[in-house]
Design a protein around this motif. Structure first.
Motif, PDB file in Angstrom:
ATOM      1  N   GLY A  93       0.778  -1.239   0.000  1.00 47.93           N
ATOM      2  CA  GLY A  93       0.000   0.000   0.000  1.00 47.93           C
ATOM      3  C   GLY A  93       0.805   1.283   0.000  1.00 47.93           C
ATOM      4  N   LYS A  94       2.018   1.241  -0.536  1.00 43.16           N
ATOM      5  CA  LYS A  94       2.866   2.443  -0.558  1.00 43.16           C
ATOM      6  C   LYS A  94       2.255   3.537  -1.449  1.00 43.16           C
ATOM      7  CE  LYS A  94       6.275  -0.068  -2.104  1.00 43.16           C
ATOM      8  NZ  LYS A  94       5.561  -1.359  -2.070  1.00 43.16           N
ATOM      9  N   THR A  95       1.865   3.143  -2.656  1.00 40.63           N
ATOM     10  CA  THR A  95       1.300   4.123  -3.584  1.00 40.63           C
ATOM     11  C   THR A  95       0.005   4.712  -3.004  1.00 40.63           C
ATOM     12  OG1 THR A  95       2.231   2.893  -5.438  1.00 40.63           O
ATOM     13  CG2 THR A  95       0.469   4.443  -5.964  1.00 40.63           C
ATOM     14  N   SER A  96      -0.786   3.861  -2.392  1.00 40.99           N
ATOM     15  CA  SER A  96      -2.054   4.330  -1.818  1.00 40.99           C
ATOM     16  C   SER A  96      -1.817   5.349  -0.706  1.00 40.99           C
ATOM     17  CB  SER A  96      -2.858   3.146  -1.270  1.00 40.99           C
ATOM     18  OG  SER A  96      -3.081   2.217  -2.297  1.00 40.99           O
ATOM     19  N   TYR A 139      -5.619  -3.534  -8.921  1.00 37.70           N
ATOM     20  CA  TYR A 139      -4.287  -3.180  -8.394  1.00 37.70           C
ATOM     21  C   TYR A 139      -3.295  -3.041  -9.543  1.00 37.70           C
ATOM     22  CZ  TYR A 139       0.385  -4.724  -6.770  1.00 37.70           C
ATOM     23  OH  TYR A 139       1.731  -4.874  -6.558  1.00 37.70           O
ATOM     24  N   THR A 193       3.620  -0.685  -9.042  1.00 39.00           N
ATOM     25  CA  THR A 193       4.521   0.394  -9.467  1.00 39.00           C
ATOM     26  C   THR A 193       5.686  -0.229 -10.238  1.00 39.00           C
ATOM     27  OG1 THR A 193       3.942   1.566  -7.437  1.00 39.00           O
ATOM     28  CG2 THR A 193       5.923   2.341  -8.593  1.00 39.00           C
ATOM     29  N   GLY A 207       7.605  -2.367  -5.054  1.00 39.01           N
ATOM     30  CA  GLY A 207       7.859  -3.351  -4.001  1.00 39.01           C
ATOM     31  C   GLY A 207       8.319  -4.702  -4.519  1.00 39.01           C
ATOM     32  N   LYS A 229      -3.222  -0.554   6.093  1.00 41.50           N
ATOM     33  CA  LYS A 229      -4.542  -1.194   5.944  1.00 41.50           C
ATOM     34  C   LYS A 229      -5.231  -1.467   7.290  1.00 41.50           C
ATOM     35  CE  LYS A 229      -2.778  -3.339   1.694  1.00 41.50           C
ATOM     36  NZ  LYS A 229      -2.709  -4.475   0.796  1.00 41.50           N
ATOM     37  N   ASP A 271      -7.802  -0.302   8.421  1.00 43.22           N
ATOM     38  CA  ASP A 271      -9.274  -0.424   8.297  1.00 43.22           C
ATOM     39  C   ASP A 271      -9.708  -1.879   8.239  1.00 43.22           C
ATOM     40  OD1 ASP A 271      -9.724  -0.884   5.008  1.00 43.22           O
ATOM     41  OD2 ASP A 271      -7.909   0.151   5.552  1.00 43.22           O
ATOM     42  N   SER A 287      -5.030   3.979   4.295  1.00 41.01           N
ATOM     43  CA  SER A 287      -5.181   4.921   3.182  1.00 41.01           C
ATOM     44  C   SER A 287      -6.640   4.975   2.763  1.00 41.01           C
ATOM     45  CB  SER A 287      -4.316   4.487   1.999  1.00 41.01           C
ATOM     46  OG  SER A 287      -2.982   4.421   2.401  1.00 41.01           O
TER      47      SER A 287
HETATM   48  N1  LIG Z   1      -8.417  -1.923   2.603  1.00 43.64           N
HETATM   49  C1  LIG Z   1      -7.298  -1.284   2.257  1.00 43.64           C
HETATM   50  N2  LIG Z   1      -6.703  -1.583   1.091  1.00 43.64           N
HETATM   51  C2  LIG Z   1      -5.574  -0.902   0.768  1.00 43.64           C
HETATM   52  C3  LIG Z   1      -5.047   0.105   1.590  1.00 43.64           C
HETATM   53  N3  LIG Z   1      -3.927   0.588   1.011  1.00 43.64           N
HETATM   54  C4  LIG Z   1      -3.788  -0.095  -0.143  1.00 43.64           C
HETATM   55  N4  LIG Z   1      -4.779  -0.985  -0.299  1.00 43.64           N
HETATM   56  C5  LIG Z   1      -4.962  -1.885  -1.427  1.00 43.64           C
HETATM   57  O1  LIG Z   1      -3.813  -2.736  -1.538  1.00 43.64           O
HETATM   58  C6  LIG Z   1      -3.465  -2.923  -2.897  1.00 43.64           C
HETATM   59  C7  LIG Z   1      -2.037  -2.520  -3.139  1.00 43.64           C
HETATM   60  O2  LIG Z   1      -1.907  -1.122  -2.945  1.00 43.64           O
HETATM   61  P1  LIG Z   1      -0.729  -0.255  -3.586  1.00 43.64           P
HETATM   62  O3  LIG Z   1      -0.807   1.084  -2.970  1.00 43.64           O
HETATM   63  O4  LIG Z   1      -0.798  -0.317  -5.062  1.00 43.64           O
HETATM   64  O5  LIG Z   1       0.527  -1.074  -3.103  1.00 43.64           O
HETATM   65  P2  LIG Z   1       2.075  -0.809  -3.352  1.00 43.64           P
HETATM   66  O6  LIG Z   1       2.797  -1.116  -2.092  1.00 43.64           O
HETATM   67  O7  LIG Z   1       2.303   0.559  -3.910  1.00 43.64           O
HETATM   68  O8  LIG Z   1       2.412  -1.906  -4.440  1.00 43.64           O
HETATM   69  P3  LIG Z   1       3.676  -1.977  -5.441  1.00 43.64           P
HETATM   70  O9  LIG Z   1       3.562  -0.808  -6.368  1.00 43.64           O
HETATM   71  O10 LIG Z   1       3.544  -3.267  -6.139  1.00 43.64           O
HETATM   72  O11 LIG Z   1       4.928  -1.933  -4.626  1.00 43.64           O
HETATM   73  C8  LIG Z   1      -4.476  -2.135  -3.739  1.00 43.64           C
HETATM   74  O12 LIG Z   1      -5.498  -3.011  -4.158  1.00 43.64           O
HETATM   75  C9  LIG Z   1      -5.022  -1.116  -2.748  1.00 43.64           C
HETATM   76  O13 LIG Z   1      -6.351  -0.715  -3.042  1.00 43.64           O
HETATM   77  C10 LIG Z   1      -5.715   0.414   2.814  1.00 43.64           C
HETATM   78  O14 LIG Z   1      -5.341   1.285   3.608  1.00 43.64           O
HETATM   79  N5  LIG Z   1      -6.847  -0.311   3.090  1.00 43.64           N
END
Ligand SMILES: Nc1nc2c(ncn2[C@@H]2O[C@H](COP(=O)(O)OP(=O)(O)OP(=O)(O)O)[C@@H](O)[C@H]2O)c(=O)[nH]1
Length: 217
Positions: A19-22, A37, A40, A66, A121, A123, A155
């Motif tokens: 969830g880094k991007t989020s 999803y 990145t 990631g 996450k 929530d 997020s």
């Molecule tokens: N329920 C929930 N889902 C989340 C949250 N943050 C991220 N997600 C979900 O987790 C998934 C991955 O989120 P990203 O933000 O794309 O993850 P990332 O770490 O940037 O992934 P990479 O780019 O592969 O490194 C997505 O489907 C998001 O919607 C959160 O706070 N709550």
């Protein structure tokens, strides 16, 4: 934003899907993207201007990929970072193991970088506490050991996201003030009879292994 000076280089690290991007999306654009999803690729950069008291601080945030496929690239992005937000998913214990890997790397190779651990996450735990796979107290002990700050964020709801980035900026301002005072004291000691001392501000370095005593808020 082009040409704007960045005060603090911040790097987002952690296993894919944590969830880094989020987190960056929520902080910078105050939104949570739903839909398929998208991982990145490489890294993405965004700058955000914020206030700490009467000071303006610009965070330059590098959101890294990631996937272990991009591990070598992530190393390029954390170089020279003053702060690292190392993320793990509260519902995925393997992601915490991966977070420890990044902490070890930073401690060995980027010792002036302040670490912020971020359990994401939260929530999902509000919905069902049994989904927690990473114990809060275990991580707190670990964070104390490595002199890191710990946050648990969502997020989706926005929980503790602003607080996390605000803390990064506040710590930067505290350390900058501390280093200015130290430089001033040093300069005065060098010129005891002079009424004025010229102080050249050195580039800000964050002492390895955490902040000097007394600057934590
Ligand atoms: N329920 C929930 N889902 C989340 C949250 N943050 C991220 N997600 C979900 O987790 C998934 C991955 O989120 P990203 O933000 O794309 O993850 P990332 O770490 O940037 O992934 P990479 O780019 O592969 O490194 C997505 O489907 C998001 O919607 C959160 O706070 N709550």
């Amino acid at each position: 934003m082009s040409g704007q000076r960045v005060d603090v280089k911040v790097v987002m690290l952690g296993k894919e899907y944590v969830g880094k991007t989020s987190l960056v999306e929520r902080y910078v654009h105050d939104r949570f993207l739903v839909g398929p999803y998208q991982n990145t690729i490489g890294a993405a950069f965004v700058a955000k201007v914020m206030s700490v008291g009467d000071r303006t601080v610009t965070l330059g945030i590098w959101d890294t990929a990631g996937s272990e496929r991009y591990e070598a690239m992530s190393r390029i992005y954390y170089r020279g970072a003053k702060a690292a937000i190392v993320c793990y998913d509260l519902t995925d214990s393997s992601s915490f193991e991966r977070a420890k890997f990044w902490v070890k790397e930073l401690r060995n190779l980027e010792e002036g970088c302040q670490i912020y651990l971020c359990g994401t996450k939260s929530d999902l735990l509000e919905e069902d506490r049994r989904r927690r796979r990473v114990d809060f107290h275990d991580v707190q002990d670990y964070a104390d050991n490595i002199k890191a700050q710990l946050f648990e964020t969502s997020s989706k709801t926005g929980q503790s996201v602003d607080e996390l980035f605000q803390k990064v900026a506040e710590d930067y301002v505290s350390v900058a003030a501390f280093q200015r005072t130290r430089a001033w004291t040093w300069a005065r000691r060098q010129t005891p009879t002079s009424t004025a001392a010229v102080i050249t501000e050195s580039p800000l370095t964050w002492p390895g292994g955490g902040f000097p005593q007394g600057v934590w808020t």
